[in-house]
Motif scaffolding. Structure first.
Motif, short mmCIF file in Angstrom:
data_model
loop_
_atom_site.label_atom_id
_atom_site.label_comp_id
_atom_site.label_asym_id
_atom_site.label_seq_id
_atom_site.Cartn_x
_atom_site.Cartn_y
_atom_site.Cartn_z
N ILE A 1 -33.05 0.68 12.54
CA ILE A 1 -32.63 -0.72 12.42
C ILE A 1 -31.46 -0.96 13.37
O ILE A 1 -30.41 -0.33 13.25
CB ILE A 1 -32.21 -1.06 10.98
CG1 ILE A 1 -33.38 -0.85 10.01
CG2 ILE A 1 -31.72 -2.51 10.90
CD1 ILE A 1 -33.04 -1.11 8.56
N PHE A 2 -31.68 -1.86 14.33
CA PHE A 2 -30.61 -2.21 15.26
C PHE A 2 -30.28 -3.70 15.22
O PHE A 2 -29.29 -4.14 15.78
CB PHE A 2 -30.97 -1.79 16.70
CG PHE A 2 -32.37 -2.14 17.13
CD1 PHE A 2 -32.73 -3.44 17.39
CD2 PHE A 2 -33.32 -1.14 17.26
CE1 PHE A 2 -34.02 -3.76 17.79
CE2 PHE A 2 -34.62 -1.44 17.66
CZ PHE A 2 -34.98 -2.77 17.93
N LEU A 3 -31.13 -4.50 14.56
CA LEU A 3 -30.81 -5.91 14.38
C LEU A 3 -29.75 -6.05 13.29
O LEU A 3 -29.66 -5.21 12.39
CB LEU A 3 -32.06 -6.69 13.97
CG LEU A 3 -33.19 -6.74 15.01
CD1 LEU A 3 -34.41 -7.44 14.42
CD2 LEU A 3 -32.74 -7.45 16.28
N PRO A 4 -28.92 -7.10 13.33
CA PRO A 4 -27.84 -7.25 12.34
C PRO A 4 -28.37 -7.39 10.91
O PRO A 4 -29.25 -8.21 10.65
CB PRO A 4 -27.13 -8.54 12.78
CG PRO A 4 -27.51 -8.73 14.21
CD PRO A 4 -28.89 -8.18 14.35
N LEU A 5 -27.83 -6.59 10.01
CA LEU A 5 -28.29 -6.59 8.62
C LEU A 5 -28.00 -7.88 7.88
O LEU A 5 -28.51 -8.09 6.78
CB LEU A 5 -27.66 -5.41 7.87
CG LEU A 5 -28.25 -4.04 8.17
CD1 LEU A 5 -27.38 -2.94 7.56
CD2 LEU A 5 -29.68 -3.93 7.67
N TYR A 6 -27.18 -8.76 8.46
CA TYR A 6 -26.89 -10.01 7.76
C TYR A 6 -28.01 -11.04 7.95
O TYR A 6 -27.91 -12.16 7.46
CB TYR A 6 -25.53 -10.59 8.19
CG TYR A 6 -25.25 -10.61 9.67
CD1 TYR A 6 -25.77 -11.59 10.50
CD2 TYR A 6 -24.46 -9.63 10.24
CE1 TYR A 6 -25.52 -11.60 11.86
CE2 TYR A 6 -24.19 -9.61 11.60
CZ TYR A 6 -24.72 -10.61 12.40
OH TYR A 6 -24.46 -10.61 13.75
N TYR A 7 -29.09 -10.67 8.64
CA TYR A 7 -30.28 -11.53 8.73
C TYR A 7 -31.38 -10.98 7.83
O TYR A 7 -31.40 -9.79 7.49
CB TYR A 7 -30.77 -11.62 10.17
CG TYR A 7 -29.88 -12.44 11.07
CD1 TYR A 7 -29.32 -13.63 10.64
CD2 TYR A 7 -29.59 -12.01 12.36
CE1 TYR A 7 -28.48 -14.37 11.46
CE2 TYR A 7 -28.76 -12.75 13.20
CZ TYR A 7 -28.21 -13.93 12.74
OH TYR A 7 -27.39 -14.67 13.55
#
Length: 202
Positions: free
Chosen positions: A133-139
């Protein structure tokens, strides 16, 4: 006092174990988490605060140290306790604002579980899976990646971002990554890398 059921808590952290643990802990006590970009401009952050009226913030500064470098602090918002009851709501995720003004989306535990079960079944995830996972976890999308991998009993490999795409390729090999997801921009960055992992995720 600490956080109790029904209270709203900003989770203002970058991709890290602390983010994931914080979200799980808040869910466990029945609090409503509000994941937020820690680098969000002050004007946008103020708008989120005005909409959500959280009672607490989980981040890099505050009165109560919860784990190394992570603190909880109370937010003095006079409207926080006047909000209608958020029965069954687990998290409020704000949209990116790509096509308009960001909006807060209320997600229940039931919705998160149903989504996770459907994705685990569709992708046939197992405990052997390792998700990068490299996308921001706040999405919501990377949050779904996190929850579905955990539901399957798999392992999550976290990157703070995709600033160094070649590092993602190395991590695929280093950790035996079996899958990852992205948006067109991030996938294009990876596709243009000259470095190719020996291990090919699905």
């Amino acid at each position: 006092g600490g956080v109790t059921a029904g209270q709203k808590v900003l989770v203002s952290l970058s991709n890290s174990p602390a983010f994931a643990l914080g979200m799980l802990a808040l869910s466990e006590v029945g609090a409503v988490s509000i994941p937020l970009n820690p680098s969000m401009p002050e004007k946008e952050r103020a708008r989120v605060l005005a909409i959500a009226h959280p009672q607490f913030a989980l981040g890099l500064q505050g009165q109560h140290r919860l784990m190394p470098g992570v603190y909880l602090r109370a937010l003095n918002d006079p409207l926080a306790d006047r909000e209608p009851e958020l029965e069954d709501v687990s998290t409020i995720v704000f949209t990116s604002g790509t096509t308009g003004v960001p909006k807060g989306v209320l997600l229940t535990d039931a919705a998160l579980l149903a989504n996770s079960r459907a994705v685990v079944d569709y992708l046939q995830l197992t405990p052997a899976d390792r998700t990068l996972i490299f996308l921001p976890l706040y999405y919501s999308y990377p949050m779904s990646q996190l929850l579905t991998t955990w539901m399957a009993g798999g392992t999550v490999v976290l990157m703070k971002n995709l600033m160094f795409p070649a590092e993602a390729m190395k991590m695929i090999d280093r950790h035996g990554v079996t899958g990852f997801g992205g948006v067109p921009t991030s996938l294009s960055l990876l596709a243009n890398q000259s470095v190719r992992p020996q291990h090919a995720p699905r």
